[in-house]
Design an enzyme around this catalytic site. Structure first.
Site, PDB file in Angstrom:
ATOM      1  N   SER A 267      51.808  35.811  37.785  1.00  0.00           N
ATOM      2  CA  SER A 267      52.880  36.836  37.598  1.00  0.00           C
ATOM      3  C   SER A 267      52.950  37.439  36.243  1.00  0.00           C
ATOM      4  CB  SER A 267      54.251  36.253  37.983  1.00  0.00           C
ATOM      5  OG  SER A 267      55.174  37.312  37.665  1.00  0.00           O
TER       6      SER A 267
ATOM      7  N   LYS B  21      54.599  31.359  44.372  1.00  0.00           N
ATOM      8  CA  LYS B  21      54.574  33.011  43.758  1.00  0.00           C
ATOM      9  C   LYS B  21      55.363  33.770  44.783  1.00  0.00           C
ATOM     10  CE  LYS B  21      53.630  36.797  41.621  1.00  0.00           C
ATOM     11  NZ  LYS B  21      53.173  37.950  42.294  1.00  0.00           N
TER      12      LYS B  21
ATOM     13  N   HIS C  94      58.745  33.112  43.862  1.00  0.00           N
ATOM     14  CA  HIS C  94      59.178  33.821  42.606  1.00  0.00           C
ATOM     15  C   HIS C  94      59.493  35.252  42.937  1.00  0.00           C
ATOM     16  CE1 HIS C  94      57.612  36.502  39.632  1.00  0.00           C
ATOM     17  NE2 HIS C  94      58.092  35.575  38.748  1.00  0.00           N
ATOM     18  N   ASN C  95      58.599  35.817  43.719  1.00  0.00           N
ATOM     19  CA  ASN C  95      58.837  37.324  44.076  1.00  0.00           C
ATOM     20  C   ASN C  95      60.186  37.600  44.690  1.00  0.00           C
ATOM     21  OD1 ASN C  95      56.622  37.419  43.041  1.00  0.00           O
ATOM     22  ND2 ASN C  95      55.697  39.070  44.489  1.00  0.00           N
TER      23      ASN C  95
ATOM     24  N   GLU D 292      63.010  37.458  42.291  1.00  0.00           N
ATOM     25  CA  GLU D 292      62.848  38.688  41.545  1.00  0.00           C
ATOM     26  C   GLU D 292      63.539  39.777  42.282  1.00  0.00           C
ATOM     27  OE1 GLU D 292      58.755  39.494  40.287  1.00  0.00           O
ATOM     28  OE2 GLU D 292      59.304  41.655  40.966  1.00  0.00           O
TER      29      GLU D 292
HETATM   30  P1  NBP Z   1      44.656  46.568  43.738  1.00  0.00           P
HETATM   31  O1  NBP Z   1      45.545  45.865  44.464  1.00  0.00           O
HETATM   32  O2  NBP Z   1      44.834  48.126  43.612  1.00  0.00           O
HETATM   33  O3  NBP Z   1      43.347  46.488  44.149  1.00  0.00           O
HETATM   34  C1  NBP Z   1      42.352  47.113  43.927  1.00  0.00           C
HETATM   35  C2  NBP Z   1      40.919  46.434  43.793  1.00  0.00           C
HETATM   36  O4  NBP Z   1      40.500  45.721  45.113  1.00  0.00           O
HETATM   37  C3  NBP Z   1      39.675  47.180  43.310  1.00  0.00           C
HETATM   38  O5  NBP Z   1      38.863  46.333  42.531  1.00  0.00           O
HETATM   39  C4  NBP Z   1      39.016  47.451  44.638  1.00  0.00           C
HETATM   40  O6  NBP Z   1      37.563  47.885  44.417  1.00  0.00           O
HETATM   41  C5  NBP Z   1      39.142  46.240  45.205  1.00  0.00           C
HETATM   42  N1  NBP Z   1      39.003  46.116  46.778  1.00  0.00           N
HETATM   43  C6  NBP Z   1      39.546  46.576  47.768  1.00  0.00           C
HETATM   44 BR1  NBP Z   1      40.956  47.753  47.658  1.00  0.00          BR
HETATM   45  N2  NBP Z   1      38.941  46.364  48.816  1.00  0.00           N
HETATM   46  C7  NBP Z   1      37.786  45.785  48.534  1.00  0.00           C
HETATM   47  C8  NBP Z   1      36.967  44.935  49.480  1.00  0.00           C
HETATM   48  N3  NBP Z   1      36.908  45.158  50.836  1.00  0.00           N
HETATM   49  N4  NBP Z   1      35.880  44.295  48.879  1.00  0.00           N
HETATM   50  C9  NBP Z   1      35.965  44.264  47.330  1.00  0.00           C
HETATM   51  N5  NBP Z   1      36.791  44.694  46.819  1.00  0.00           N
HETATM   52  C10 NBP Z   1      37.705  45.279  47.312  1.00  0.00           C
HETATM   53  O7  NBP Z   1      44.349  46.154  42.534  1.00  0.00           O
HETATM   54  P2  NBP Z   1      45.438  45.386  41.143  1.00  0.00           P
HETATM   55  O8  NBP Z   1      46.865  46.354  41.047  1.00  0.00           O
HETATM   56  O9  NBP Z   1      44.903  45.082  40.306  1.00  0.00           O
HETATM   57  O10 NBP Z   1      45.840  43.900  41.911  1.00  0.00           O
HETATM   58  C11 NBP Z   1      44.873  43.022  42.248  1.00  0.00           C
HETATM   59  C12 NBP Z   1      45.439  42.007  42.828  1.00  0.00           C
HETATM   60  O11 NBP Z   1      46.391  41.469  41.928  1.00  0.00           O
HETATM   61  C13 NBP Z   1      46.276  42.347  44.043  1.00  0.00           C
HETATM   62  O12 NBP Z   1      46.153  41.206  45.080  1.00  0.00           O
HETATM   63  C14 NBP Z   1      47.824  42.145  43.569  1.00  0.00           C
HETATM   64  O13 NBP Z   1      48.544  42.229  44.848  1.00  0.00           O
HETATM   65  C15 NBP Z   1      47.855  41.339  42.694  1.00  0.00           C
HETATM   66  N6  NBP Z   1      48.781  41.266  41.549  1.00  0.00           N
HETATM   67  C16 NBP Z   1      49.088  42.379  41.159  1.00  0.00           C
HETATM   68  C17 NBP Z   1      50.145  42.586  40.195  1.00  0.00           C
HETATM   69  C18 NBP Z   1      50.553  43.973  39.596  1.00  0.00           C
HETATM   70  O14 NBP Z   1      51.382  43.943  38.931  1.00  0.00           O
HETATM   71  N7  NBP Z   1      49.713  45.219  39.813  1.00  0.00           N
HETATM   72  C19 NBP Z   1      50.857  41.610  39.809  1.00  0.00           C
HETATM   73  C20 NBP Z   1      50.367  40.245  40.335  1.00  0.00           C
HETATM   74  C21 NBP Z   1      49.366  40.012  41.421  1.00  0.00           C
HETATM   75  P3  NBP Z   1      37.165  49.255  44.409  1.00  0.00           P
HETATM   76  O15 NBP Z   1      37.331  49.911  42.924  1.00  0.00           O
HETATM   77  O16 NBP Z   1      35.820  49.306  44.877  1.00  0.00           O
HETATM   78  O17 NBP Z   1      37.920  50.246  45.311  1.00  0.00           O
END
Ligand code: NBP
Length: 478
Positions: free
Chosen positions: A124, A178, A181-182, A185
Site C-alpha cells: 500500500s 491488504k 485495509h482498502n 480506506e
Molecule cells: P498495472 O496494474 O497497470 O499493470 C501493468 C503491468 O502488468 C505491466 O507491466 C504489464 O505488462 C503487466 N502485465 C499485464 Br497487464 N498482463 C500481463 C501478462 N499476461 N504477463 C505479464 N505481464 C503482464 O500496473 P501498476 O499500476 O503498476 O500495478 C501493479 C500491481 O500493483 C497491480 O496488481 C496493482 O493492483 C497493484 N497495486 C497498485 C497500486 C497503485 O496505486 N497503482 C497500489 C498497490 C498495489 P506490459 O507492459 O507488457 O503490458
C-alpha cells in the site's frame, strides 16, 4: 533480487530496492518498452535488464527472490507459470499485486508443490509509497520470511522508528489484510466526504474555507494522510474556470473492486462491516446518473431545512468533527473484526496490534489514530471488539451526543450521510441490552419452523403456530 512488471508500481519498487546499499536488481517486463524506458530514465539504479524469463532467472543469485508487480488476475497466473518454469526449489516468488486472497491461497498451494516458495504480499502507498517506502503485508511461509524479512524491512516506510512490515500469516493472510485495509480506506474516504458535504451545505462555507477546517483537524486526533490530502483537494482551483476544482469534477466515484471484495468476504464470514459496505454502495449510487436524474424530482425537506438547524456554524463544525471521529472508530473496529474472523476461518495467527503498527506509515490510511489501536491490542490482545477498549469507550462517550445530533440534522435536512448514520446504528445495535432479533427468530419459527432458544432454559424450541400454539422442544435448526 528481481522485479517482474515495470509499470508505475513495479518500476518504483525496483528503484526503491536498488537504492539500498549492496542491492543489484534484475528487471523484466512482458513488453520491452517499459524496460528500456526504466533503464534510460534511471541509469543510477544499476539495473540488470532481462528480456526473457530465462535471462531473468540467470541474472538472480540463488536462492532467487522475485517480486511480481503486474495487473492482478490472469497476468499474475501467466507470470507465475513462467517463473515456476525457470526457477528452482527454494527460490521465492512474491506477488505484490492486488490479488484476491483466495487466489493467493490457490497459487501458494500450487507453487508449493514445486518446492518453490510463494508469498502473496499486500503493498500500500501508491506509486510514491512504492518508491519512498510502502506499507508491506506479506503472507507466505515462515521459511520465506527468514529471507524476505531483511529485504522488506529495508524498503518499507518507517513509522516511529519501526519498518512498516510484518509477516502477517501463512498463504493468503497478507492479501486478506491488504483487502481489509482498502475496505477501511473506502469507509474513511466516505466519512470525510460526508463531513465535507454536511459542513458545506450546513454552513455555506466555500471549499477553500473548508480546506482550512480540515487542515486544522489534521493537527488533532484526526491527523491522517486522508485528512491532509482532503485539505489539498478542497483548496485547489480549476485553472480553466477559476472555480473550486471539486465543483468541476464529475460527482461519480470510481472503484477498482477491493472495497467490494471486503464486503463480499465479510458477508461470507458473517461480520457486519456496515460502514465499509455503505461506502462501497455510496460509490455505486453516485455512479448511476440515469437513476439520479430520474429521482431528482423526489420530494425532500424545505430548502432552508439545513440553514435553520445550523445556528452556530463553529459549534456545528465541531459536532461534525466528533461524529467523524466516532464513525471512524466504528469503521476500523469493523475492519479489525473482519481480520479476526478471517484469521479464525483460514487458520492464520494474525497479530492485530502489529497490523495496526504497519499501517502507521507508507499506506493510504496512515494516521495517528492507529497508535491508539496498537495500544488497545497491546493492553488486551484478545479484545473481542476494538471499540470496547477503554480509550475508544472514552472517545465515543465524548462524541456520541454530537454524533446523534449530526445524524439527526442530516436526516432532517435531507443530506445523505449513509456512513455516519450506519456507524451510529451499529454502535447502538452493539451496545443494546436487547435487540429485536428476538422477534425475527419468532417470525422465522412461524413461517419456517426454524426454532429459537429461550433466555431462561437450555435447548431449542418451536411453537406449534398452525396448531394449538403450544411450545415443543425441537432439533436445533436455527
Ligand atoms: P498495472 O496494474 O497497470 O499493470 C501493468 C503491468 O502488468 C505491466 O507491466 C504489464 O505488462 C503487466 N502485465 C499485464 Br497487464 N498482463 C500481463 C501478462 N499476461 N504477463 C505479464 N505481464 C503482464 O500496473 P501498476 O499500476 O503498476 O500495478 C501493479 C500491481 O500493483 C497491480 O496488481 C496493482 O493492483 C497493484 N497495486 C497498485 C497500486 C497503485 O496505486 N497503482 C497500489 C498497490 C498495489 P506490459 O507492459 O507488457 O503490458
Amino acid at each position: 533480487m528481481g522485479v517482474v512488471g515495470l509499470a508505475v508500481m513495479g518500476s518504483n519498487l525496483a528503484r526503491n530496492l536498488a537504492s539500498r546499499e549492496g542491492n543489484t536488481v534484475a528487471v523484466f517486463n512482458r513488453s520491452r518498452e517499459k524496460t528500456d524506458h526504466l533503464l534510460q530514465a534511471h541509469p543510477e539504479a544499476g539495473f540488470v535488464a532481462a528480456f526473457s524469463y530465462e535471462e531473468f532467472a540467470a541474472a538472480l543469485t540463488t536462492p532467487r527472490t522475485a517480486i511480481i508487480m503486474v495487473k492482478a488476475g490472469r497476468g499474475t497466473d501467466a507470470v507465475i507459470d513462467e517463473l515456476v518454469r525457470v526457477f528452482e526449489p527454494g527460490d521465492i516468488i512474491v506477488d505484490g499485486g492486488n490479488a484476491l486472497f483466495s487466489d493467493t491461497i490457490r497459487r501458494e498451494k500450487a507453487v508449493r508443490e514445486t518446492g518453490i516458495n510463494f508469498v502473496g504480499m499486500g503493498v500500500s502507498g501508491g506509486e510514491e509509497g512504492a518508491l519512498l517506502g510502502p506499507s508491506l503485508m506479506p503472507g507466505g511461509s515462515d521459511e520465506s520470511w527468514v529471507t524476505l524479512g531483511p529485504i522488506l524491512r529495508s524498503i518499507a516506510a518507517i513509522a516511529e522508528g519501526e519498518p512498516c512490515v510484518t509477516h502477517v500469516g501463512r498463504d493468503g493472510a497478507g492479501h486478506f489484510v491488504k483487502m481489509i485495509h482498502n475496505g477501511i480506506e473506502y469507509a474513511d474516504m466516505q466519512l470525510i466526504a460526508e463531513a465535507y458535504d454536511l459542513i458545506r451545505r450546513g454552513t455555506g462555507k466555500s471549499p477553500a474555507e473548508i480546506a482550512d477546517v480540515f487542515a486544522e483537524w489534521n493537527r488533532g486526533e484526526l491527523e491522517s494522510y486522508l485528512i491532509e490530502i482532503t485539505a489539498e483537494v478542497l483548496r485547489q482551483s480549476d485553472a480553466a474556470t477559476g472555480r473550486p476544482l471539486v465543483d468541476v469534477i464529475v460527482d461519480q466515484a470510481g472503484a477498482k473492486g477491493t472495497g467490494a471484495w471486503t464486503v463480499q468476504t465479510a458477508l461470507d464470514l458473517g461480520v457486519p462491516v456496515s460502514g465499509i459496505a455503505e461506502a462501497v454502495f455510496a460509490r455505486s449510487l453516485s455512479s448511476h446518473p440515469e437513476q439520479r436524474a430520474a429521482a431528482a424530482g423526489l420530494p425532500g425537506p424545505a430548502e432552508d431545512a439545513v440553514g435553520t438547524s445550523v445556528t452556530d456554524p463553529d459549534a456545528f463544525i465541531e459536532q461534525v468533527r466528533l461524529a467523524l471521529y466516532a464513525s471512524k472508530i466504528v469503521a476500523y473496529s469493523q475492519g479489525f473484526d473482519a481480520i479476526r474472523a478471517g484469521a479464525a476461518q483460514y487458520g492464520w495467527q494474525i497479530d492485530l496490534g502489529a497490523v495496526s503498527r504497519i499501517w502507521r506509515g507508507g499506506c493510504i490510511i496512515r494516521a495517528q489514530f492507529l497508535n491508539r489501536i496498537a495500544d488497545a491490542y497491546a493492553d488486551a490482545a484478545d479484545l473481542s471488539v476494538l471499540l470496547s477498549a477503554p480509550y475508544f469507550v472514552e472517545a465515543l462517550g465524548r462524541a456520541q451526543d454530537s454524533w446523534r445530533s449530526i445524524v439527526a440534522t442530516a436526516a432532517t435536512a435531507g443530506i445523505p450521510a449513509p456512513a455516519f448514520s450506519s456507524s451510529l446504528a451499529y454502535y447502538d445495535g452493539l451496545r443494546a441490552p436487547r435487540l429485536p432479533a428476538a422477534l425475527i427468530q419468532g417470525q422465522r419459527d412461524f413461517f419456517g419452523a426454524h426454532t429459537y432458544r429461550r433466555i431462561d432454559q437450555d435447548g431449542t424450541f418451536h411453537t406449534l403456530w398452525s396448531g394449538d400454539r403450544s411450545e415443543t422442544a425441537a432439533e436445533d435448526t436455527h
